[in-house]
Design an enzyme around this catalytic site. Sequence first.
Site, PDB file in Angstrom:
ATOM      1  N   LEU A 509      48.291  36.323  46.937  1.00 50.12           N
ATOM      2  CA  LEU A 509      47.549  37.046  47.968  1.00 50.12           C
ATOM      3  C   LEU A 509      46.104  36.582  48.074  1.00 50.12           C
ATOM      4  O   LEU A 509      45.486  36.697  49.128  1.00 50.12           O
ATOM      5  CB  LEU A 509      47.571  38.558  47.683  1.00 50.12           C
ATOM      6  N   GLY A 510      45.545  36.116  46.975  1.00 48.82           N
ATOM      7  CA  GLY A 510      44.152  35.702  46.993  1.00 48.82           C
ATOM      8  C   GLY A 510      43.670  35.368  45.603  1.00 48.82           C
ATOM      9  O   GLY A 510      44.425  35.402  44.624  1.00 48.82           O
ATOM     10  N   GLY A 512      40.163  35.993  43.058  1.00 44.22           N
ATOM     11  CA  GLY A 512      38.870  36.611  42.831  1.00 44.22           C
ATOM     12  C   GLY A 512      38.250  36.107  41.550  1.00 44.22           C
ATOM     13  O   GLY A 512      38.792  35.200  40.890  1.00 44.22           O
ATOM     14  N   GLY A 515      40.676  36.472  38.689  1.00 47.43           N
ATOM     15  CA  GLY A 515      41.815  35.559  38.668  1.00 47.43           C
ATOM     16  C   GLY A 515      42.656  35.738  39.911  1.00 47.43           C
ATOM     17  O   GLY A 515      42.281  36.466  40.836  1.00 47.43           O
ATOM     18  N   VAL A 517      45.727  36.959  42.499  1.00 44.66           N
ATOM     19  CA  VAL A 517      46.448  38.209  42.758  1.00 44.66           C
ATOM     20  C   VAL A 517      47.738  37.856  43.484  1.00 44.66           C
ATOM     21  O   VAL A 517      47.729  37.092  44.461  1.00 44.66           O
ATOM     22  CB  VAL A 517      45.606  39.178  43.602  1.00 44.66           C
ATOM     23  N   LYS A 531      47.284  41.553  39.481  1.00 40.47           N
ATOM     24  CA  LYS A 531      46.062  40.787  39.248  1.00 40.47           C
ATOM     25  C   LYS A 531      46.169  40.162  37.855  1.00 40.47           C
ATOM     26  O   LYS A 531      46.240  40.865  36.845  1.00 40.47           O
ATOM     27  CB  LYS A 531      44.836  41.698  39.333  1.00 40.47           C
ATOM     28  N   ASP A 628      29.833  46.444  42.700  1.00 42.00           N
ATOM     29  CA  ASP A 628      30.255  45.224  43.394  1.00 42.00           C
ATOM     30  C   ASP A 628      30.980  45.581  44.689  1.00 42.00           C
ATOM     31  O   ASP A 628      32.077  45.097  44.969  1.00 42.00           O
ATOM     32  CB  ASP A 628      31.165  44.382  42.493  1.00 42.00           C
TER      33      ASP A 628
END
Length: 821
Positions: A509-510, A512, A515, A517, A531, A628
């Site tokens: 999915l992406g 960050g 790490g 996901v 994640k 954040d």
Amino acid sequence: MGFNHKANSCSMLQLFLLTCSCSCFLLGFCTAIDTLRVNESIQDHETLVSNEQKFKLGFFSPVDSSYRYVGVMYNLPVMTVIWVANRDTPLNDSNGKIEISGDGNLVVLDGKRELIWSSNLSISVVSSSAQLLDTGNLVLRDNSNGRTLWESFEHASDSFVATMKLGTNLNINTNKRNILTSWRSPSDPAPGRFTFTIEPLEIPESFIWNGSYPYWRSGPWNGQIFSGLPNMKSFYKHGLDLVNDSPGNAYLTFTHLNSSIEIYYVLNSSGVLQEKVWSDEKGDWNVTRLSLATDCELYGRCGPFGICNAKGKPICNCFPGFVPRSEEEWDAANWTSGCVRKTPLLCEEGNSAKEDGFLKLKKVKLPYHLKWSPTFIEECRGQCLNNCSCIAYAYDAGIGCMLWSESLIDVQQFSSGGADLYIRLANSELGNKKDQKAIIISTTVLSFFIILLCVYFMWKFSLKYRGKMDTGYPTEKILKDDVKFEELPLFKFEILSNATDNFNLINKLGQGGFGPVYKGKLLNGQAIAVKRLATSSNQGVEEFMNEVEVISKLQHRNLVRLLGCCVESDEKMLVYEYMPNGSLDAYLFGSDKKEFLDWHQRVMIIEGICRGLLYLHRDSRLRIIHRDLKPSNILLDEELNPKISDFGTARIFGGKEDQANTIRVVGTYGYMAPEYALEGRFSEKSDVYSFGVLLLEIVSGKRNTRFYDDEQGQSLIAYAWKLWNEENVVKLMDQVLYDPKMKTEVMRYAHVGLLCVQEKAKSRPNISTVLSMLSSEIVELPRPTQPAFLVSCSASETESSKRSASKCSVNGVTLTIGVGR
């Protein structure tokens, strides 16, 4: 002397005739100024005034709006609108007219004589006229017989004035409802999301609704007052009365007991019912909240079988004999699931050897869903006791016997007023036996030792389980002693590997700072997001454990839900509920998805993020600073509702802490408050700063960290500040959204955003104040001071900014930096 007298008389007569002719010229007719007839019109600069000059009908523009509306107003120095005709169809200019049309309707026309609004009579009338009464009611009559054809009081807007009737008549021949509907905002009279109704139940009650959901409830009417309003006295202050003369028919009205006092009630755009009393001394209205003065007045605040006390800490408790349905949610100050019985009723078990009993709760707001019974007080208790489905009863002299068979919801504890409620409990819960105390003590002691033994063996089992997983890999000893890890489900590596097809890149999915996901699906069909801590991640064990510790204790609709984790060998993974629409940045800054975020949707996202932050800062049992907050950490569910995620850098505050220092600054430049980035100081106001940046990004559709205004290289914040000083902040609005009707609301949101990003932390509002500002509950906003980080850097300067913590960066990656203080 005689000549002078005649001359003066002549002059007076001339003045009178001149005044009359002027009135005729302005209104186009020479009859009474409170009546409009066929072939007459009222233009934009003209008004119709009631006989005693209490009210006027004419055109107006709301605050901060250039649109023109037709409305009935108090004839006072302060513009006070009580009824609006063209709520949904404003005029763009001042060329509109009010007339009587050929079919007898009262109409509003624009400059091209196109129909904007009509009274919409069901039959045509040859001759009619409109009169503005001294009550504020605009009445349309048939001139042939004087019959009333239409009246504004039967089509209420947001205001309730004397002699008006609000209510419901469910008679098969009428089926009419007259309700209050809030304005969309103080600048937009269009119907908002809040309504005030009179519900013709067995015992009528008034409600405020948020869409189709109850938002506030008055409690039952006892013939003189609403019993759920403890400060309400007999006939209230000004002759408030509720008439319930037939089933399905109930209406509320009030009369002026003191004709020298001007008073009315209004449902504002935030869903609050207000009483307004005119003060000649200050030349304005004195305003009193009649609803939602405390959190306890929110409908069902403590869930079924919960009781709310605004003075308590916490405000919600279970009824005696009940316990929270979910201890985890209750500890997280999420009380909506309510409570359940500790001991079943004997009647439910079919045991009639012993009677259940009743416990008296004094001075409470009676729950919803009551059933009325025509019995006397002596018989009321017995009638409930002899019916196994009856779980509570109450008796009021003005109502009679009331019985409940459904979940007891929306109960509030008062210090005075209210009524007494008798709740049904098992005999053992009433504590009415002499040996009850001894039984409780011995049971408690025995239970304590049993619990100790259970805890010991669970602890031993937990250690063994953590030391060796089914896969045979030894578990890293990375868990803090103070983290109650056993409260969080542990997933096996094999299960998560299968769920993600061995972490296939197709399911990624992406990526960050923590790490990658991955999307996955468990055997039960539940979609999850996994994640996985990367071995090269600059966020390690500490962030992993921090996220487990923080988010596992939180429950809120605007926070992403942690389902569990996995710790095996070198693997560390967090398992979340899956958000099908990904993160906000993909919608906000991706041109192919922007069309899905219209202004209404963006407002809902902004408010959702704000409510999530309010929960973190004030409403949860922990005080948490996120540190954040940015678009990529806002996830969207299937309905685009926002959920705050990524708590790896969050910090928990103690009860009396309001700020803290750190030498390890974590977060994302462009969203970090200056006092945090430069000095390592963080507080609730640090998150407010980040929220302000995020708010400006949502309004503009542009990134703060990648925004450049021509050759000047300004940040988005600097650009917004420049537009503010030029009084052109509406230019900030995303071009795909542009609509003149949104101008006022966009300006308010940008204004609030600039208040949030002010350089000094003490100047920024707290998040609860921000929410009140956004909802227009706080109407007048203070002027913002200059924001921080007005200078942007080039991409090549980013690396040096990591070391020097300079006031500029375009880096969008989460940073973990040691900064000297």
